[in-house]
Design an enzyme around this catalytic site. Structure first.
Site, short mmCIF file in Angstrom:
data_model
loop_
_atom_site.label_atom_id
_atom_site.label_comp_id
_atom_site.label_asym_id
_atom_site.label_seq_id
_atom_site.Cartn_x
_atom_site.Cartn_y
_atom_site.Cartn_z
N ASP A 52 -7.30 9.48 -3.21
CA ASP A 52 -5.98 10.07 -3.02
C ASP A 52 -4.90 8.99 -3.02
O ASP A 52 -3.93 9.06 -3.76
CB ASP A 52 -5.92 10.88 -1.71
N ASP B 22 -3.48 2.52 0.31
CA ASP B 22 -2.43 2.06 1.21
C ASP B 22 -2.69 0.57 1.44
O ASP B 22 -2.23 -0.27 0.67
CB ASP B 22 -2.52 2.90 2.49
N LYS C 236 0.50 2.44 -2.60
CA LYS C 236 1.70 1.87 -1.94
C LYS C 236 1.65 0.36 -2.12
O LYS C 236 1.07 -0.34 -1.28
CB LYS C 236 1.68 2.20 -0.44
N PHE D 165 5.29 7.44 5.04
CA PHE D 165 4.08 8.24 5.22
C PHE D 165 4.23 9.54 4.44
O PHE D 165 5.18 10.28 4.63
CB PHE D 165 3.84 8.51 6.70
N ASP E 79 -3.13 14.24 4.74
CA ASP E 79 -2.85 14.90 6.01
C ASP E 79 -2.14 14.00 6.99
O ASP E 79 -2.10 12.77 6.84
CB ASP E 79 -4.17 15.34 6.68
#
Ligand code: IMP
Ligand code: MG
Length: 254
Positions: free
Chosen positions: A175, A178, A206, A227, A234
């Site tokens: 997904d 980060d 990111k 975020f 989620d």
């Protein structure tokens, strides 16, 4: 970033038994790990990796006074501050990613898509259906210890693959990257199982949050460090069911 001279550490730190030590065959910016068994000298591995779309905070569409609340139709009224990637853009991007991945594979050797639960579940179902070649699906669940909004890199397998991936061409479907800690751990773990190749397709990344540089061949969007939620992502198990990617209202996590 913990890369050495721009070289991703996992390429060189995969302990693969029985002489199946992975050989890096991709160009800079690629993301392929190939064992000697499947490496074909001279084969073009530069591929047609899709270019990520770069989004900035200015691309987030915040509803003005009187505009509809993007979370309201899904029961999240007042909880989504902005839409970052609307449904149509997301679906078009997934089709591009599927074409790019398919161009580097063939129907004779269907890629084994490894979906990293739970965040990538929406992505993998749309991605697999957009692939113009056959694919097979596997699921893995990992948990990364850390705070609610950042990971620590200490990873635990909650659900392992149901089958042996020896000799298979694996595509990890993620997904979001980060810090990159989860993915670098996962690459190392799967590489130790003797796959023929491992590629990664990540919907989001990111770049400013990356702590471990992991070469990822296919990336949908480079996004700011805010975020994000929706489309599988989620916050405290909420918002996965939104069909778009949005920014969580700050009062909910700050
Ligand atoms: P990493 O190890 O820091 O790269 O991130 C690991 C996981 O944290 C991702 O696969 C996501 O499941 C989750 N994560 C990271 N950033 C976000 C975010 O902005 N929203 C929701 N989940 C996130
Ligand atoms: Mg994930």
């Amino acid at each position: 970033m913990s890369s050495v001279d721009g070289v991703c550490w996992w390429r060189w730190h995969c302990d693969v038994p029985d002489g199946r030590r992975p050989v890096w065959t991709g160009p800079t910016g690629g993301g392929r790990l190939t064992s000697p068994a499947s490496y074909v000298p001279g084969r073009d591995v530069s591929g047609s990796a899709a270019r990520p779309t770069t989004l900035t905070s200015a691309d987030a569409v915040r509803p003005g006074p009187g505009d509809p609340d993007p979370g309201a139709p899904y029961g999240y009224e007042g909880e989504i501050a902005a839409t970052l990637i609307p449904v149509e853009a997301l679906q078009a991007k997934i089709r591009d990613l599927a074409e790019a991945v398919a161009a580097d594979h063939d129907s004779e050797e269907p890629p084994l898509l490894v979906c990293v639960l739970k965040g990538a579940v929406m992505f993998v179902t749309d991605f697999a259906r957009a692939m113009p070649i056959p694919t097979e699906l596997e699921f893995m669940a990992v948990s990364s210890y850390g705070s609610a909004t950042s990971s620590s890199g200490v990873v635990r397998i909650l659900k392992d693959l149901d089958r042996d991936i020896t000799g298979r061409r694996v595509v990890i479907v993620e997904d979001i990257i980060d810090s990159g800690l989860t993915l670098s751990w996962l690459l190392k773990n799967l590489a130790s199982r003797g796959p023929a190749a491992i590629d990664v397709v990540a919907l989001l990344r990111k770049p400013e949050a990356v702590k471990v540089e992991v070469d990822v061949r296919y990336v949908g969007y480079d996004i700011p460090t805010d975020f994000v939620v929706g489309y599988g992502l989620d916050f405290a198990e909420r918002y996965r069911d939104l069909p778009f990617v949005g920014l969580l209202a700050e009062h909910l996590y700050r």
